[in-house]
Write a protein that holds these residues in place. Sequence first.
Motif, PDB file in Angstrom:
ATOM      1  N   ALA A 118     -38.539  22.201   5.113  1.00 48.21           N
ATOM      2  CA  ALA A 118     -38.316  21.592   3.719  1.00 48.21           C
ATOM      3  C   ALA A 118     -37.605  22.531   2.821  1.00 48.21           C
ATOM      4  CB  ALA A 118     -39.627  20.929   3.318  1.00 48.21           C
ATOM      5  N   GLN A 119     -38.129  23.751   2.639  1.00 51.66           N
ATOM      6  CA  GLN A 119     -37.347  24.751   1.898  1.00 51.66           C
ATOM      7  C   GLN A 119     -35.959  24.960   2.140  1.00 51.66           C
ATOM      8  OE1 GLN A 119     -40.738  27.627   2.444  1.00 51.66           O
ATOM      9  NE2 GLN A 119     -41.492  27.397   0.511  1.00 51.66           N
ATOM     10  N   MET A 120     -35.609  25.224   3.685  1.00 54.92           N
ATOM     11  CA  MET A 120     -34.353  25.251   4.019  1.00 54.92           C
ATOM     12  C   MET A 120     -33.396  24.108   3.491  1.00 54.92           C
ATOM     13  SD  MET A 120     -34.625  26.748   7.779  1.00 54.92           S
ATOM     14  CE  MET A 120     -35.587  27.940   8.397  1.00 54.92           C
ATOM     15  N   GLU A 121     -34.019  23.112   3.706  1.00 56.57           N
ATOM     16  CA  GLU A 121     -33.042  21.859   3.281  1.00 56.57           C
ATOM     17  C   GLU A 121     -32.766  21.764   1.679  1.00 56.57           C
ATOM     18  OE1 GLU A 121     -31.378  19.869   5.035  1.00 56.57           O
ATOM     19  OE2 GLU A 121     -31.989  20.842   6.639  1.00 56.57           O
ATOM     20  N   GLU A 122     -33.905  22.295   0.934  1.00 59.22           N
ATOM     21  CA  GLU A 122     -33.762  22.391  -0.445  1.00 59.22           C
ATOM     22  C   GLU A 122     -32.667  23.441  -1.105  1.00 59.22           C
ATOM     23  OE1 GLU A 122     -34.052  21.391  -4.317  1.00 59.22           O
ATOM     24  OE2 GLU A 122     -35.096  20.290  -2.675  1.00 59.22           O
ATOM     25  N   VAL A 123     -32.822  24.465  -0.272  1.00 61.23           N
ATOM     26  CA  VAL A 123     -31.793  25.560  -0.551  1.00 61.23           C
ATOM     27  C   VAL A 123     -30.343  25.102  -0.136  1.00 61.23           C
ATOM     28  CG1 VAL A 123     -30.742  27.862   0.358  1.00 61.23           C
ATOM     29  CG2 VAL A 123     -33.167  27.644  -0.145  1.00 61.23           C
ATOM     30  N   LYS A 124     -30.116  24.361   0.844  1.00 58.63           N
ATOM     31  CA  LYS A 124     -28.954  23.998   1.422  1.00 58.63           C
ATOM     32  C   LYS A 124     -28.454  22.671   0.278  1.00 58.63           C
ATOM     33  CE  LYS A 124     -29.409  22.761   5.915  1.00 58.63           C
ATOM     34  NZ  LYS A 124     -29.395  22.510   7.096  1.00 58.63           N
ATOM     35  N   LYS A 125     -29.405  21.880  -0.174  1.00 60.11           N
ATOM     36  CA  LYS A 125     -29.184  20.993  -1.100  1.00 60.11           C
ATOM     37  C   LYS A 125     -28.624  21.493  -2.320  1.00 60.11           C
ATOM     38  CE  LYS A 125     -31.310  16.969  -3.629  1.00 60.11           C
ATOM     39  NZ  LYS A 125     -32.203  17.263  -4.732  1.00 60.11           N
ATOM     40  N   ARG A 126     -29.262  22.563  -2.931  1.00 57.85           N
ATOM     41  CA  ARG A 126     -28.887  23.203  -4.234  1.00 57.85           C
ATOM     42  C   ARG A 126     -27.528  23.870  -3.931  1.00 57.85           C
ATOM     43  NH1 ARG A 126     -34.562  24.887  -4.604  1.00 57.85           N
ATOM     44  NH2 ARG A 126     -33.987  26.999  -4.004  1.00 57.85           N
ATOM     45  N   GLU A 127     -27.287  24.680  -2.929  1.00 59.51           N
ATOM     46  CA  GLU A 127     -26.087  25.329  -2.538  1.00 59.51           C
ATOM     47  C   GLU A 127     -24.954  24.035  -2.618  1.00 59.51           C
ATOM     48  OE1 GLU A 127     -27.271  29.545  -0.626  1.00 59.51           O
ATOM     49  OE2 GLU A 127     -26.745  27.664   0.770  1.00 59.51           O
ATOM     50  N   GLY A 128     -25.389  22.909  -1.866  1.00 62.51           N
ATOM     51  CA  GLY A 128     -24.432  21.728  -1.705  1.00 62.51           C
ATOM     52  C   GLY A 128     -23.842  21.235  -3.063  1.00 62.51           C
ATOM     53  N   GLU A 129     -24.792  21.123  -3.751  1.00 66.57           N
ATOM     54  CA  GLU A 129     -24.639  20.407  -5.288  1.00 66.57           C
ATOM     55  C   GLU A 129     -23.457  21.333  -6.032  1.00 66.57           C
ATOM     56  OE1 GLU A 129     -28.470  20.175  -6.871  1.00 66.57           O
ATOM     57  OE2 GLU A 129     -28.871  18.405  -5.886  1.00 66.57           O
ATOM     58  N   GLN A 130     -23.501  22.700  -5.744  1.00 64.52           N
ATOM     59  CA  GLN A 130     -22.646  23.624  -6.321  1.00 64.52           C
ATOM     60  C   GLN A 130     -21.378  23.366  -5.738  1.00 64.52           C
ATOM     61  OE1 GLN A 130     -24.102  27.507  -7.378  1.00 64.52           O
ATOM     62  NE2 GLN A 130     -25.893  27.018  -6.515  1.00 64.52           N
ATOM     63  N   ILE A 131     -21.258  23.604  -4.381  1.00 61.17           N
ATOM     64  CA  ILE A 131     -20.149  23.241  -3.524  1.00 61.17           C
ATOM     65  C   ILE A 131     -19.372  22.097  -3.978  1.00 61.17           C
ATOM     66  CG2 ILE A 131     -19.186  22.761  -1.184  1.00 61.17           C
ATOM     67  CD1 ILE A 131     -21.354  24.785  -0.133  1.00 61.17           C
ATOM     68  N   LEU A 132     -20.060  20.954  -4.000  1.00 63.96           N
ATOM     69  CA  LEU A 132     -19.332  19.646  -4.298  1.00 63.96           C
ATOM     70  C   LEU A 132     -18.963  19.517  -5.561  1.00 63.96           C
ATOM     71  CD1 LEU A 132     -21.934  17.250  -2.439  1.00 63.96           C
ATOM     72  CD2 LEU A 132     -19.716  17.741  -1.752  1.00 63.96           C
ATOM     73  N   SER A 133     -19.306  20.135  -6.606  1.00 62.27           N
ATOM     74  CA  SER A 133     -18.811  20.273  -7.957  1.00 62.27           C
ATOM     75  C   SER A 133     -17.610  20.946  -8.086  1.00 62.27           C
ATOM     76  CB  SER A 133     -19.973  21.183  -8.998  1.00 62.27           C
ATOM     77  OG  SER A 133     -19.678  22.452  -8.715  1.00 62.27           O
TER      78      SER A 133
END
Length: 156
Positions: free
Chosen positions: A50-65
């Motif tokens: 779950a923590q790994m998914e959260e890290v990927k989610k936060r990085e993903g938001e930055q990438i998508l921006s």
Amino acid sequence: MNIKIVCVGKLKEKYFKDGIAEYQKRLSRFAKVEIVQVPDEKAPESLSPAQMEEVKKREGEQILSKIKDKEYVYVLAIKGKERASEEFAKDLGTYGHSDITFVIGGSLGTSDAVNKRANDLFSFGKLTMPHQLMRLVLIEQIYRAFMINSGSPYHK
């Protein structure tokens, strides 16, 4: 043509910076190349799924921006399609897109949201490489594709 490489984390090693700068200079006759770095999320060595998914989610938001709607997006992913250099060159030469973005995720990979935004998941094989090294490998392969398409003997 405009090429953007969106990557997670800062490049620290001078030898990577020098290599990337050399290929960026070589590519300048074919395309404008921009490298956009987004911060990596700090995470301890042992994370729960779950923590790994959260890290990927936060990085993903930055990438998508950093990605615009009109951009054709390749996301580098182990589960993506492997291609020979010639096939990659053909793809780059025939898509008809003037804005192409490549995404290199962090050490945990890319989020589902980033993968869904991709027009193409692209794999360089099952080998694991540091994402800093992957930047150099990717930009060299982009240069190689342009050289193949121009009929240069560089690829031989």
